[in-house]
Motif scaffolding. Sequence first.
Motif, PDB file in Angstrom:
ATOM      1  N   GLU A   1      -8.209   4.731  -0.417  1.00  0.00           N
ATOM      2  CA  GLU A   1      -7.175   5.741  -0.463  1.00  0.00           C
ATOM      3  C   GLU A   1      -5.965   5.132  -0.650  1.00  0.00           C
ATOM      4  O   GLU A   1      -5.328   3.080  -0.442  1.00  0.00           O
ATOM      5  N   PRO A   2      -5.206   5.352  -1.617  1.00  0.00           N
ATOM      6  CA  PRO A   2      -5.530   6.650  -2.625  1.00  0.00           C
ATOM      7  C   PRO A   2      -6.407   6.164  -4.045  1.00  0.00           C
ATOM      8  O   PRO A   2      -6.513   4.961  -3.910  1.00  0.00           O
ATOM      9  N   GLY A   3      -6.411   7.109  -4.351  1.00  0.00           N
ATOM     10  CA  GLY A   3      -7.772   7.358  -5.143  1.00  0.00           C
ATOM     11  C   GLY A   3      -7.149   5.909  -6.269  1.00  0.00           C
ATOM     12  O   GLY A   3      -5.744   5.762  -6.640  1.00  0.00           O
TER      13      GLY A   3
ATOM     14  N   ARG B   1      -5.993  10.808 -10.535  1.00  0.00           N
ATOM     15  CA  ARG B   1      -6.331   9.496  -9.643  1.00  0.00           C
ATOM     16  C   ARG B   1      -7.378  10.685  -9.346  1.00  0.00           C
ATOM     17  O   ARG B   1      -8.014  11.160  -9.407  1.00  0.00           O
TER      18      ARG B   1
ATOM     19  N   ALA C   1       0.940   3.930  -2.818  1.00  0.00           N
ATOM     20  CA  ALA C   1       0.514   5.268  -2.521  1.00  0.00           C
ATOM     21  C   ALA C   1       1.741   6.557  -3.198  1.00  0.00           C
ATOM     22  O   ALA C   1       1.200   7.702  -2.496  1.00  0.00           O
TER      23      ALA C   1
ATOM     24  N   ARG D   1       0.560  -0.992  -0.169  1.00  0.00           N
ATOM     25  CA  ARG D   1       0.345  -0.117   0.127  1.00  0.00           C
ATOM     26  C   ARG D   1       1.006   1.537  -0.159  1.00  0.00           C
ATOM     27  O   ARG D   1       0.769   2.135  -0.285  1.00  0.00           O
TER      28      ARG D   1
ATOM     29  N   LYS E   1     -10.955   8.843  -6.961  1.00  0.00           N
ATOM     30  CA  LYS E   1     -12.295   8.743  -5.024  1.00  0.00           C
ATOM     31  C   LYS E   1     -12.368   7.856  -5.802  1.00  0.00           C
ATOM     32  O   LYS E   1     -13.548   8.187  -6.847  1.00  0.00           O
TER      33      LYS E   1
END
Length: 436
Positions: A376-378, A267, A183, A179, A269
Motif C-alpha cells: 500500500e498504497p496502490g 491508483r 500514501a 511512505r 493495487k
Amino acid sequence: MTTRRRLPARPLGLLAALAISAGAILHGIPAYADETTAGAAATEPPRVDLVLDVSGSMQATDIQGKSRMAVAQQSLNEVIDALPAETYFGIRTLGATYPGNNKAEGCKDTKQLYPVGKTDKTEAKTAVATLRPTGWTPIGLALRGAAQDLGTGSTTRRIVLITDGEDSCAPPDPCEVARELAALGTHLVVDTLGLSHDDKTRQQLLCIANATGGTFTDVQSQQQLTDKVKQLVNRAGATNRVAPTRATGTEQCATAPVLTPGVYSDREKFAEHRVYRVNVRPGQELRASVSISLDRALARDYGVLLKATDPGGQELVRGTDAGSGRTDVASTGVRWSSGRTASPSASSGSASVRPEDTVCLVVSNSFAPAPGVAAEPGLPLELTLDVAAASPAPDGWSAGLGRGWVLLLVLTLAGLLTGLIFGWLARWRIAVWREN
C-alpha cells in the motif's frame, strides 16, 4: 549505482497531453501520477528542494582528497549556476547549527537555508559557503520540513537528499516518513544520493527512494554528484504539466465512471483490475493509453494489460506490455472504432441517429511487490483518452484492395506469376547453355 528512475517520469502527463492533441497513442514517462480534481493545465513552475546533510561526519576527507562537505558545496555552486530560469529552487539543511552533545536538541536541527522560489544565485551560493559540518542527522524530520517547503500543488515536486549516513535521530524513521508522503498523495518524489556511505545507509536511502518513486545514486566523485543533481533538477522541469483529473475505477463496467477525452489518474493495487467507461459515436475512433509507475521494488516478470470490451464483456481490442526488471513505467495503448458511420441526419437531431457505443476500458496488472516492500498504497496509474474521427482508408484503396481476402488473392496471384516467369527464364537459359 542508480536503481530507480522516476517517471517522470510520467512524465508522463506532458507526453499524454501531446498524444491527445496529435491524436496518437504515446507511451508516457512516468512520473508520479498527479491526483487532482482539476483537469486544466497546471501553470505552476517546477519545484525542487535540496536537503543537505551538514552533520559532523561530513568533515571526513575521503572523496578525491577533499572533505565531503567541500565536495557537496562545490557541486551545489555549479548546480545553482546552471539552474533553469523557470525552476523554483530551495535548500534545507540538517545538522548545520547545533554543535552540542544533547541529542534531543541536535535531532531538532533542520532549517530552511534558502526558500523555495526564484533563485538569486549570488545569495544562494553565499548561503552554501557558510555551511560547516556540525551536528546530528535528523533525516526524517528534514524530509517533513522539505515537504512543507515545497507546499501543495497540482504537479509533482522533487526533494533531492544528499547525505553520508543514515538517520541518527529516529523517530521519525525517514523511510516511514517517505511512505507517509506517498500514501497522502502529496506528489513528492524523493531522490537520494549517498556520499561514502555504508550498507546500512544504502538500504535506508533505497527505501526512501523506492517509497516515493525516486532514484538512489551511490556518489563516488564530485563530478558525479554535480551531474546527478543537475539531471534531477532538469527532470523536475519535465514532470507532468497537465494536471490529470482524479478518477476511481471500479471492478464492474456497469458501475464504472464515464470518462471524456482527457488525462486521468488513479491508483491500482497489485494484481488488480480497474474499469472505466467511454462513449464512442459512429464514425469515431477511441484512442487510449495507460502508464503505471513502478514506484517501488517489484518481483520479476510482470505485465500490464489495457483492453476494450463491450458492456457484455466481449473483447474488442487489447494492448500489453511486459518486463522482467525494475524500470520506470509500464505502458500500453489501444485504438478502436466500431466501423459504423455517422448518420447524415445526426446534425439535425433526428431520431434516426444511431446510438453511441459504450466501451469498457479495463486496466489490469500482474505486479507483485518484492519481499519486504509495502503493498500500500496502490501503484500510480495514468490513463489518457481521446475520441477522434475514425481514420479513413489510405487513398487509392477505397475499392477494397488491401483489405482481407482481396489483398491475399492479389498477393497469391502475383506470387504465382512471378514464379512462372522466373521458371520460364531458368529453362530458357538452360536450353541456350546446352545448345552452345
